[in-house]
Design a protein around this motif. Structure first.
Motif: not given
Length: 397
Positions: A146, A230, A223, A144, A175, A151
């Protein structure tokens, strides 16, 4: 621990029995007892029925719409539902993602999702396992990245139970690929209608469609659908798995299945022509499973009682997971043994005269389920993983 019910608990049990008698149809009971899959609408309608009764989420805190029942009441409810033949509530929303949302999510996410879970409006599935990340879940690769307020998710999940019905999926995604593998994972809530999601069925040995592959190709997820912080998803994942492993114990369902095996063994003749229940070797195996199940029931009550106080299942959940899944398999094997040469009948046409006249068709489900329960020692974390947790966190080895 005193496992005898007091007068108040017995009255509650009668209330549950009356409710089940008035709200579970004969056709649904027949499907449950014969191990026939329920359709999406049948499952959703049962959740809506419980919700209207105020029983939509037996284990939730009252402030989120829960019943306020204690551990014994929840145990009674689950056992009576299993005995009567009521559908199981879907655990992915109620018992897995909901506790995570309640403990870690923002108020906006709580207000948005929890009412729709308890009312049966949203059907959830679990996006954890991947082709190269099952028991070693921290090795997951679904990414994922950003991009402003979204995402971009790419990757694949597998063994996703009932994803073909799901409205939402809770997903572990990577992430941050630069840190140690447990540290770079986040917990996302993803709408299954989002463009770029593809659900592909995995057909099982019994021709059932229960599990799926789920593919993500440039899927844009707001998001605002991030639970907690996160890169802290591993903490939330472990919390969720504790709840999942407690649920896998399935004491009530196992007790109901064992009762059916006993009933079958009273009708099925053994090698000497007498009922199989009178065979000493069969009876010994039956007794051992029943003793194991009684011990599991007591342990389960202790764990869920502690959970009600601290809201975090401990490593004891691994004990429930190991023993509960093994007992389910033992019961299925005992049922197959009791049916003898008729055990494969679940994959045959049971309306055929040679089969239907030989043994009651309503017992075939006991072996028809034997394929399905082979997976119980794997999902939710394999037995080997659970034993490692028990050794490290309980025994200190």
């Amino acid at each position: 621990m005193d496992i005898n019910f007091n007068a108040e608990q017995l009255a509650f049990r009668e209330e549950v029995r009356t409710f089940l008698k008035n709200n579970v149809s004969d056709s649904i009971r027949a499907k449950i007892f014969n191990c026939e899959p329920l359709g999406k609408q049948e499952r959703v309608e049962w959740q809506k029925t419980l919700y209207r009764q105020g029983w939509g989420a037996p284990a939730w805190p009252v402030e989120y719409g829960g019943t306020g029942w204690d551990a014994v009441q929840r145990h009674i409810f689950e056992e009576e539902c299993a005995t009567y033949g009521a559908p199981e509530q879907l655990s992915f929303g109620l018992k897995m993602v909901a506790p995570v949302i309640q403990k870690y999510a923002s108020q906006e996410i709580k207000d948005r999702f929890l009412p729709r879970i308890i009312s049966g409006e949203d059907w959830w599935c679990q996006g954890y396992s991947e082709p190269g990340a099952g028991s070693d879940l921290a090795s997951l690769k679904t990414s994922a990245v950003r991009d402003g307020d979204h995402y971009i998710v790419n990757g694949q999940k597998t063994w996703t139970t009932l994803a073909q019905h799901a409205d939402w999926i809770f997903c572990l995604v990577r992430t941050d690929p630069e840190v140690r593998k447990q540290a770079g994972i986040s917990f996302l809530l993803i709408d299954m209608k989002t463009p770029g999601i593809t659900v592909r069925p995995i057909i099982m040995l019994d021709d059932g469609h229960e599990v799926n592959e789920v593919w993500f190709e440039n899927v844009r997820v707001p998001v605002s659908n991030l639970v907690g912080e996160e890169n802290q998803g591993w903490t939330y994942a472990k919390f969720l798995l504790g709840h999942e492993r407690t649920n896998i114990a399935r004491v009530g369902r196992s007790k109901a299945a064992l009762a059916r095996v006993k009933e079958m063994a009273r009708k099925q003749p053994g090698n000497n022509g007498r009922p199989l229940i009178e065979d000493p070797r069969f009876r010994d195996r039956l007794a051992q499973i029943e003793l194991d199940l009684m011990a599991l029931e007591i342990t389960n009550l202790k764990v869920v009682s502690a959970d009600g106080k601290q809201h975090t299942p401990g490593p004891e959940a691994s004990i429930l997971k190991v023993k509960g899944s093994e007992i389910q398999q033992d019961i299925a094997e005992l049922a197959s043994l009791a049916l003898g040469n008729y055990a494969p009948a679940h994959i045959m046409d049971t309306s055929h005269e040679d089969i239907s006249s030989a043994f009651p068709a309503d017992f075939y489900h006991l072996t028809g389920n034997s394929f399905n329960v082979r997976k119980t020692t794997i999902y939710g974390g394999s037995s080997e993983v659970q034993k490692s947790i028990i050794c490290r966190m309980i025994l200190g080895l």
